[in-house]
Design a protein around this motif. Sequence first.
Motif, mmCIF file in Angstrom:
data_model
loop_
_atom_site.group_PDB
_atom_site.id
_atom_site.type_symbol
_atom_site.label_atom_id
_atom_site.label_comp_id
_atom_site.label_asym_id
_atom_site.label_seq_id
_atom_site.Cartn_x
_atom_site.Cartn_y
_atom_site.Cartn_z
ATOM 1 N N ASN A 162 9.807 29.765 -13.232
ATOM 2 C CA ASN A 162 8.357 29.994 -13.316
ATOM 3 C C ASN A 162 7.541 28.947 -12.563
ATOM 4 O OD1 ASN A 162 8.839 32.212 -14.989
ATOM 5 N ND2 ASN A 162 8.805 30.940 -16.833
ATOM 6 N N ASN A 165 2.632 30.836 -10.581
ATOM 7 C CA ASN A 165 1.979 31.651 -11.605
ATOM 8 C C ASN A 165 1.768 33.104 -11.190
ATOM 9 O OD1 ASN A 165 1.769 29.396 -13.276
ATOM 10 N ND2 ASN A 165 -0.221 28.813 -12.462
ATOM 11 N N GLU A 186 -3.438 27.204 -6.225
ATOM 12 C CA GLU A 186 -2.065 27.429 -6.663
ATOM 13 C C GLU A 186 -1.073 27.346 -5.499
ATOM 14 O OE1 GLU A 186 -2.345 30.436 -10.445
ATOM 15 O OE2 GLU A 186 -2.788 31.304 -8.488
#
Length: 202
Positions: A162, A165, A186
């Motif tokens: 992970n 996102n 991000e």
Amino acid sequence: MARYTGPKSKIARKFREPIFGPDKVLDRKNYPPGQHGASKRRGKQSEYAVQLMEKQKVKYTYGVLERQFRNLFTKASSRGGITGDNLLQLLEARLDNTVYRLGIATTRSAARQLVSHKHVTVNGEVVNIPSYQLKAGDVIAVRQKSKTLEAITNSVAGRVINKFNWLDWNASELSGKFLAYPNRDEIPENIKENLIVELYSK
């Protein structure tokens, strides 16, 4: 295709950034390549040179050719919002980049090869176009008969869980879902997209 196949460390040294991943040569020689090495005096770069350098860095980072890059910029300009952010989102939504981000391949060039050799599916259908643009909800998976490939199993074994996102990973199925375009903050690459926008706006 007209892809760069030369020494990657030389390109990384040109930009003084590990754009292809960790680089021992760059760590030792953090200055541009050339016969005079670090001792050569280099003049101040013009505004155009700085902008062009940034564009070239992004093209090398994502493995995109000039015509592809210009087409992406045109598409980014026509969308609502900030053009620079749109450009990076479109680059991140490329199939080869997403295969790399999911950890199915260790580098973008390896991901491009996996896609080209028909080892990857999108929504259950084989897609062999590295530049294929993903949409929110698309499921990217390793083709059933390719799941035992050593290059893929080794890469998946070393992936970080992970990490991004905007992607969802299913380890048991070797598949991932493209949830949405990522926000600018991000995207981890050190890119000054405003310089590229200024270059194309001249």
